[in-house]
Write a protein that holds these residues in place. Structure first.
Motif, PDB file in Angstrom:
ATOM      1  N   CYS A   1      -6.167   8.789 -11.015  1.00  0.00           N
ATOM      2  CA  CYS A   1      -6.282   8.244 -12.381  1.00  0.00           C
ATOM      3  C   CYS A   1      -4.904   8.006 -12.985  1.00  0.00           C
ATOM      4  O   CYS A   1      -4.699   7.060 -13.746  1.00  0.00           O
ATOM      5  N   ARG A   2      -3.950   8.860 -12.642  1.00  0.00           N
ATOM      6  CA  ARG A   2      -2.600   8.708 -13.196  1.00  0.00           C
ATOM      7  C   ARG A   2      -1.819   7.583 -12.520  1.00  0.00           C
ATOM      8  O   ARG A   2      -0.992   6.924 -13.145  1.00  0.00           O
ATOM      9  N   LEU A   3      -2.088   7.358 -11.218  1.00  0.00           N
ATOM     10  CA  LEU A   3      -1.330   6.338 -10.481  1.00  0.00           C
ATOM     11  C   LEU A   3      -1.811   4.923 -10.789  1.00  0.00           C
ATOM     12  O   LEU A   3      -1.094   3.955 -10.557  1.00  0.00           O
ATOM     13  N   THR A   4      -3.038   4.807 -11.270  1.00  0.00           N
ATOM     14  CA  THR A   4      -3.658   3.485 -11.421  1.00  0.00           C
ATOM     15  C   THR A   4      -3.248   2.856 -12.752  1.00  0.00           C
ATOM     16  O   THR A   4      -3.152   3.532 -13.770  1.00  0.00           O
TER      17      THR A   4
ATOM     18  N   ASP B   1      -2.953  -1.319  -8.772  1.00  0.00           N
ATOM     19  CA  ASP B   1      -4.150  -2.054  -9.187  1.00  0.00           C
ATOM     20  C   ASP B   1      -5.406  -1.252  -8.847  1.00  0.00           C
ATOM     21  O   ASP B   1      -6.394  -1.303  -9.573  1.00  0.00           O
ATOM     22  N   ALA B   2      -5.341  -0.566  -7.731  1.00  0.00           N
ATOM     23  CA  ALA B   2      -6.466   0.282  -7.333  1.00  0.00           C
ATOM     24  C   ALA B   2      -5.931   1.490  -6.581  1.00  0.00           C
ATOM     25  O   ALA B   2      -4.924   1.398  -5.877  1.00  0.00           O
TER      26      ALA B   2
ATOM     27  N   ALA C   1       7.039   5.817  -6.572  1.00  0.00           N
ATOM     28  CA  ALA C   1       6.847   4.809  -5.522  1.00  0.00           C
ATOM     29  C   ALA C   1       5.919   3.700  -6.003  1.00  0.00           C
ATOM     30  O   ALA C   1       6.171   2.510  -5.768  1.00  0.00           O
ATOM     31  N   VAL C   2       4.847   4.083  -6.672  1.00  0.00           N
ATOM     32  CA  VAL C   2       3.896   3.086  -7.173  1.00  0.00           C
ATOM     33  C   VAL C   2       4.541   2.247  -8.279  1.00  0.00           C
ATOM     34  O   VAL C   2       4.420   1.017  -8.307  1.00  0.00           O
ATOM     35  N   LYS C   3       5.246   2.911  -9.166  1.00  0.00           N
ATOM     36  CA  LYS C   3       5.903   2.182 -10.275  1.00  0.00           C
ATOM     37  C   LYS C   3       6.913   1.168  -9.756  1.00  0.00           C
ATOM     38  O   LYS C   3       7.009   0.053 -10.269  1.00  0.00           O
ATOM     39  N   ALA C   4       7.647   1.583  -8.721  1.00  0.00           N
ATOM     40  CA  ALA C   4       8.684   0.699  -8.181  1.00  0.00           C
ATOM     41  C   ALA C   4       8.085  -0.592  -7.634  1.00  0.00           C
ATOM     42  O   ALA C   4       8.711  -1.653  -7.666  1.00  0.00           O
TER      43      ALA C   4
ATOM     44  N   VAL D   1       0.856  -1.180   0.000  1.00  0.00           N
ATOM     45  CA  VAL D   1       0.000   0.000   0.000  1.00  0.00           C
ATOM     46  C   VAL D   1       0.892   1.229   0.000  1.00  0.00           C
ATOM     47  O   VAL D   1       1.768   1.371   0.862  1.00  0.00           O
ATOM     48  N   VAL D   2       0.689   2.088  -0.981  1.00  0.00           N
ATOM     49  CA  VAL D   2       1.396   3.366  -1.025  1.00  0.00           C
ATOM     50  C   VAL D   2       0.444   4.424  -0.475  1.00  0.00           C
ATOM     51  O   VAL D   2      -0.643   4.638  -1.023  1.00  0.00           O
TER      52      VAL D   2
END
Ligand SMILES: [Zn+2]
Ligand SMILES: [Zn+2]
Length: 344
Positions: free
Chosen positions: A254-257, A238-239, A227-230, A196-197
């Protein structure tokens, strides 16, 4: 009895108000032993949500049943109970589908005439309609602090996670680490998220998210996308749960998902805002919105609270007396508290 009443923008007062009396046979009266101060109470406090002067506020509560109507069967006098922030009829088209949060006759405690004229829970006593659906017995050994999360804040965090259909090992991003965001962090991990980020700007909130098991990322001093990409081999979360309720948060969500992922707009939206539909469409995102269906979720949430897989007690930062409510709202408004619990 004593109750916290709205007086005008920026002013609440503890007043003597009439004691509630049983009306219809499905009602119960609860002696309130603890009530929470919530972000939505702050909307009322600031006059953004209009309610009548003198109306009692509050919708998070734990207490003991002191009276029940003839038709109430699931709780009895003497039971220690908690309740959901809203009520539902249990019979309309939406209730029959289990969409209790969209009940045609739904009412919300402490939100004035526009949401059903239900007096609020920051009071010594509370009249509870449709008690069989609204109230639950507090599991043995559960503290007031924990129980009063079940009917609102944890129910909302859990709802966001369940709606996103978080699969074991999934990566979830949570934007905004107020109590709902922190509950979503916990619920995501409890439902099996692999990572979880958690994103915010307040150091104390980031620290608490870290203690709960999230990777805490400062919104501006660090890079949430990196952080999410890593964590996802560059795919994206995923969500993503937007627990803020601001266009910038929704855009970031919307950009992180990842492609074909899910965005949950859990924060409150009441106005027209711009969404980058191109991103939503090209990525084939699923957008979940709306109030949490806390009546549907209250039993599974209570199970998890009783088992300790969900534990909101670190979020309770203040205990104050009902009589000191004006000060409590002041403290909460200055964002010095995460959750204030009021006791009579
Ligand atoms: Zn609340
Ligand atoms: Zn209904």
């Amino acid at each position: 009895m004593r109750a916290v009443t709205f007086q005008g923008p920026g002013e609440v007062r503890v007043d003597d108000v009439p004691e509630p009396e049983l009306g219809s046979s499905d009602e119960a009266i609860v002696r309130v032993e603890a009530s929470g101060v919530c972000g939505s109470d702050l909307h009322i406090y600031h006059g953004r949500v209009a309610i009548e002067q003198g109306f009692t506020i509050g919708h998070e509560y734990v207490g003991t049943v002191t009276a029940v109507g003839d038709a109430v069967s699931r709780v009895a006098v003497g039971d220690r109970v908690l309740g959901t922030y809203c009520t539902a009829c249990g019979e309309c088209f939406f209730c029959r589908r289990g969409d209790f949060h969209k009940c045609d006759a739904g009412r919300v405690f402490g939100h004035g005439a526009t949401l059903g004229s239900l007096q609020g829970a920051q009071a010594e006593q509370l009249l509870v309609p449709n008690a069989d659906l609204t109230l639950r017995r507090v599991p043995e050994g559960m503290s007031d602090d924990v129980a009063l999360f079940a009917g609102d804040v944890m129910g909302t965090g859990y709802h966001a996670v369940v709606e996103c259909e978080v699969e074991p090992g999934a990566t979830v991003a949570v934007l905004g680490l107020g109590p709902v965001g922190l509950c979503a962090v916990q619920a995501a991990l409890a439902e099996g998220a692999g990572g979880v980020v958690a994103v915010d700007t307040v150091p104390e909130r980031l620290e608490l998210a870290r203690e709960l098991g999230a990777e805490a990322v400062h919104l501006t001093e660090e890079d949430p996308r990196a952080a999410v990409k890593a964590l996802t081999e560059g795919r994206g979360a995923d969500a993503t749960i937007d627990a803020v309720g601001h266009p910038d948060a929704l855009e970031l969500a919307c950009r992180l998902t990842r492609k074909a992922g899910t965005v949950s707009a859990t924060g409150v939206y009441a106005e027209r805002i711009e969404v980058h539909m191109g991103i939503v469409w090209i990525k084939a995102l699923t957008l979940k919105t709306g109030h949490a269906n806390v009546i549907k979720h209250v039993d599974p949430v209570l199970e998890r609270l009783a088992a300790g897989t969900l534990d909101p007690s670190p979020m309770v930062t203040h205990h104050m007396k009902l009589d000191d409510a004006a000060e409590a709202y002041d403290v909460y408004d200055r964002r010095e508290a995460l959750k204030i619990v009021l006791t009579p």
